[in-house]
Design a protein around this motif. Structure first.
Motif, PDB file in Angstrom:
ATOM      1  N   GLU A 264       2.858  14.353  -8.332  1.00 57.28           N
ATOM      2  CA  GLU A 264       3.937  14.317  -9.413  1.00 57.28           C
ATOM      3  C   GLU A 264       5.387  14.163  -8.470  1.00 57.28           C
ATOM      4  OE1 GLU A 264       6.135  17.003 -12.834  1.00 57.28           O
ATOM      5  OE2 GLU A 264       4.240  17.871 -11.641  1.00 57.28           O
ATOM      6  N   LEU A 265       6.194  13.131  -8.964  1.00 62.19           N
ATOM      7  CA  LEU A 265       7.454  12.917  -8.334  1.00 62.19           C
ATOM      8  C   LEU A 265       8.384  13.173  -9.507  1.00 62.19           C
ATOM      9  CD1 LEU A 265       6.835   9.723  -6.363  1.00 62.19           C
ATOM     10  CD2 LEU A 265       6.599  11.924  -5.863  1.00 62.19           C
ATOM     11  N   THR A 266       9.863  13.221  -9.322  1.00 62.22           N
ATOM     12  CA  THR A 266      10.894  13.587  -9.973  1.00 62.22           C
ATOM     13  C   THR A 266      11.666  12.456 -10.394  1.00 62.22           C
ATOM     14  OG1 THR A 266      10.797  15.826  -9.340  1.00 62.22           O
ATOM     15  CG2 THR A 266      12.858  15.048 -10.662  1.00 62.22           C
TER      16      THR A 266
ATOM     17  N   VAL B  25       7.178  12.076 -12.807  1.00 56.59           N
ATOM     18  CA  VAL B  25       6.561  10.769 -12.589  1.00 56.59           C
ATOM     19  C   VAL B  25       5.350  10.947 -12.004  1.00 56.59           C
ATOM     20  CG1 VAL B  25       6.453   8.622 -11.599  1.00 56.59           C
ATOM     21  CG2 VAL B  25       8.551   9.526 -12.332  1.00 56.59           C
ATOM     22  N   PHE B  26       4.028  10.845 -12.777  1.00 55.32           N
ATOM     23  CA  PHE B  26       2.762  11.032 -12.239  1.00 55.32           C
ATOM     24  C   PHE B  26       1.939   9.821 -11.718  1.00 55.32           C
ATOM     25  CE2 PHE B  26       3.758  14.235 -15.328  1.00 55.32           C
ATOM     26  CZ  PHE B  26       3.236  15.493 -14.683  1.00 55.32           C
ATOM     27  N   LEU B  27       1.478   9.922 -10.506  1.00 58.03           N
ATOM     28  CA  LEU B  27       0.706   8.771  -9.807  1.00 58.03           C
ATOM     29  C   LEU B  27      -0.644   8.842 -10.145  1.00 58.03           C
ATOM     30  CD1 LEU B  27       2.621   8.489  -6.508  1.00 58.03           C
ATOM     31  CD2 LEU B  27       3.331   7.892  -8.649  1.00 58.03           C
ATOM     32  N   HIS B  28      -1.236   7.743  -9.931  1.00 57.79           N
ATOM     33  CA  HIS B  28      -2.795   7.743 -10.224  1.00 57.79           C
ATOM     34  C   HIS B  28      -3.334   8.461  -9.144  1.00 57.79           C
ATOM     35  CE1 HIS B  28      -2.461   4.211 -12.561  1.00 57.79           C
ATOM     36  NE2 HIS B  28      -1.695   3.480 -11.938  1.00 57.79           N
TER      37      HIS B  28
ATOM     38  N   LEU C  56       5.960   0.835  -8.284  1.00 63.30           N
ATOM     39  CA  LEU C  56       5.829   0.896  -9.510  1.00 63.30           C
ATOM     40  C   LEU C  56       4.318   0.613 -10.039  1.00 63.30           C
ATOM     41  CD1 LEU C  56       8.670  -1.514 -10.932  1.00 63.30           C
ATOM     42  CD2 LEU C  56       8.331   1.001 -11.456  1.00 63.30           C
ATOM     43  N   GLY C  57       3.437   0.072  -9.288  1.00 62.39           N
ATOM     44  CA  GLY C  57       2.052   0.000  -9.433  1.00 62.39           C
ATOM     45  C   GLY C  57       1.123   1.227  -9.220  1.00 62.39           C
ATOM     46  N   SER C  58       1.908   2.374  -8.583  1.00 62.25           N
ATOM     47  CA  SER C  58       1.216   3.486  -8.247  1.00 62.25           C
ATOM     48  C   SER C  58       1.387   4.502  -9.625  1.00 62.25           C
ATOM     49  CB  SER C  58       1.784   4.197  -7.146  1.00 62.25           C
ATOM     50  OG  SER C  58       1.534   3.176  -5.718  1.00 62.25           O
ATOM     51  N   ILE C  59       2.211   3.987 -10.549  1.00 58.39           N
ATOM     52  CA  ILE C  59       2.715   4.989 -11.578  1.00 58.39           C
ATOM     53  C   ILE C  59       1.398   5.029 -12.770  1.00 58.39           C
ATOM     54  CG2 ILE C  59       4.042   5.809 -13.226  1.00 58.39           C
ATOM     55  CD1 ILE C  59       6.292   4.356 -11.629  1.00 58.39           C
ATOM     56  N   ASN C  60       1.058   6.138 -12.929  1.00 55.92           N
ATOM     57  CA  ASN C  60       0.215   6.365 -14.137  1.00 55.92           C
ATOM     58  C   ASN C  60       0.824   6.546 -15.321  1.00 55.92           C
ATOM     59  OD1 ASN C  60      -2.385   6.798 -15.602  1.00 55.92           O
ATOM     60  ND2 ASN C  60      -2.556   8.898 -15.065  1.00 55.92           N
ATOM     61  N   HIS C  61       1.907   7.664 -15.428  1.00 58.93           N
ATOM     62  CA  HIS C  61       2.559   7.818 -16.585  1.00 58.93           C
ATOM     63  C   HIS C  61       3.715   8.757 -16.240  1.00 58.93           C
ATOM     64  CE1 HIS C  61       0.070  11.553 -16.347  1.00 58.93           C
ATOM     65  NE2 HIS C  61       1.151  12.207 -16.939  1.00 58.93           N
TER      66      HIS C  61
ATOM     67  N   ASP D  38       0.778  -1.238  -0.038  1.00 60.37           N
ATOM     68  CA  ASP D  38      -0.127  -0.161  -0.066  1.00 60.37           C
ATOM     69  C   ASP D  38       0.696   1.411   0.060  1.00 60.37           C
ATOM     70  OD1 ASP D  38      -2.473  -1.426   0.121  1.00 60.37           O
ATOM     71  OD2 ASP D  38      -2.698  -1.256   2.277  1.00 60.37           O
ATOM     72  N   ILE D  39       1.952   1.088   0.227  1.00 59.85           N
ATOM     73  CA  ILE D  39       2.794   2.404   0.139  1.00 59.85           C
ATOM     74  C   ILE D  39       2.992   2.849  -1.228  1.00 59.85           C
ATOM     75  CG2 ILE D  39       5.222   3.205   0.490  1.00 59.85           C
ATOM     76  CD1 ILE D  39       5.878   0.937   2.751  1.00 59.85           C
ATOM     77  N   ARG D  40       2.703   3.982  -1.597  1.00 54.15           N
ATOM     78  CA  ARG D  40       2.939   4.660  -3.052  1.00 54.15           C
ATOM     79  C   ARG D  40       3.880   5.021  -3.278  1.00 54.15           C
ATOM     80  NH1 ARG D  40      -1.372   7.503  -0.942  1.00 54.15           N
ATOM     81  NH2 ARG D  40      -0.110   9.550  -1.267  1.00 54.15           N
ATOM     82  N   TRP D  41       4.947   5.894  -2.413  1.00 49.89           N
ATOM     83  CA  TRP D  41       6.134   6.315  -2.573  1.00 49.89           C
ATOM     84  C   TRP D  41       6.658   6.687  -1.238  1.00 49.89           C
ATOM     85  CZ3 TRP D  41       7.408  11.821  -2.021  1.00 49.89           C
ATOM     86  CH2 TRP D  41       6.306  12.661  -1.844  1.00 49.89           C
TER      87      TRP D  41
END
Length: 290
Positions: free
Chosen positions: A271-273, A264-267, A248-253, A199-202
């Protein structure tokens, strides 16, 4: 749960969710009140002795000093976190004692520069006084100010961690290569519950802590990011920045930026870098997922 409990819960949730707003608001509020109190006190004392002084001058003195102190809070706490991860208690105390000297020099040079600028704009001249005497006078106050920043800042961080909860796992020894279990133990305000690693997104580095972003909460974990990276499942998490790990499962695009990095945009819309240093490994991992 009664109305007062609901209100307290909502306030706590809002506070934790908007830390980036609460921190500067609290600092600015303190700075304003501190300047107002000290400036009016100085003005009243001077006028009490029939001295001729413009009303703006005490406000210039106190505002310039307070502004430099406020700008010093974040660097001091960041340096403290860096030192805390590397030194024992004795070394930490010595380091901070030595750091009061450059802090005082920065504070004095900054506030004097601001005062000279304001006095020049007002068509007047600012006189700091005898340099040696004034530096000693200011250092005595600055050493105490430095200590107060450390005590208040670390106390604030402790309270936030208590409200957020702190994550841990069974085998926390630095030499252990045992991977993380599927669930982490979170201690929060006297209660304990489990959080699934999946469940950890980042994760972001924060001094000697790693902040785990899980659903609507952020749980600090006393561990370095490099150490945590070695324990997380490699097929699920990847390092994308010197201070960031993402699920990786939290990434949208992802999307390139003008600076040569990637966003790096999450669901969730966050936004991360993705820095260039980790780009090839990230793309390889994404390819394997695809």
């Amino acid at each position: 749960m009664n109305t007062s409990d609901n209100t307290a819960t909502r306030l706590k949730t809002h506070f934790l969710a908007h830390q980036h707003l609460w921190q500067p608001v609290l600092l600015i509020a303190w700075g304003f009140l501190n300047t107002l109190l000290l400036a009016t006190t100085s003005l009243m004392e001077i006028r009490r002795h029939d001295s001729n002084i413009a009303a703006w001058e005490p406000f210039c003195w106190e505002a310039s000093s307070t502004l430099i102190v406020l700008l010093s809070v974040w660097p001091i706490l960041r340096i403290h976190a860096w030192l805390q991860a590397r030194l024992g208690l004795a070394g930490l105390l010595v380091a901070h004692a030595l750091l009061t000297l450059p802090f005082s020099l920065i504070h004095v040079s900054g506030m004097v520069g601001l005062r000279e600028l304001v006095y020049w704009m007002m068509g007047s001249d600012y006189n700091f006084g005898d340099l040696g005497y004034e530096l000693l006078y200011e250092y005595r106050k600055d050493a105490m100010t430095y200590l107060i920043i450390l005590l208040v800042g670390t106390s604030y961080q402790f309270i936030v961690r208590r409200l957020q909860g702190e994550a841990s796992y069974m085998d926390e020894s630095e030499t252990s290569s045992t991977p993380l279990p599927d669930r982490l133990l979170v201690k929060k305000l006297g209660k304990e519950f489990l959080v699934a690693v999946s469940d950890i997104r980042w994760v972001e580095a924060s001094g000697n802590y790693a902040n785990l972003h899980v659903k609507d909460s952020v749980y600090p974990m006393r561990i370095t990011l490099s150490r945590l990276e070695s324990l997380l499942p490699r097929d699920m998490f990847i390092r994308i920045h010197r201070s960031l790990i993402v699920n990786l499962g939290s990434i949208n695009h992802i999307q390139p930026t003008e600076a040569g990095d990637y966003g790096v945009f999450l669901h969730t819309g966050e936004e991360l870098t993705l820095s260039r240093r980790y780009r090839d490994a990230f793309k390889a991992a994404m390819g394997e997922c695809g």
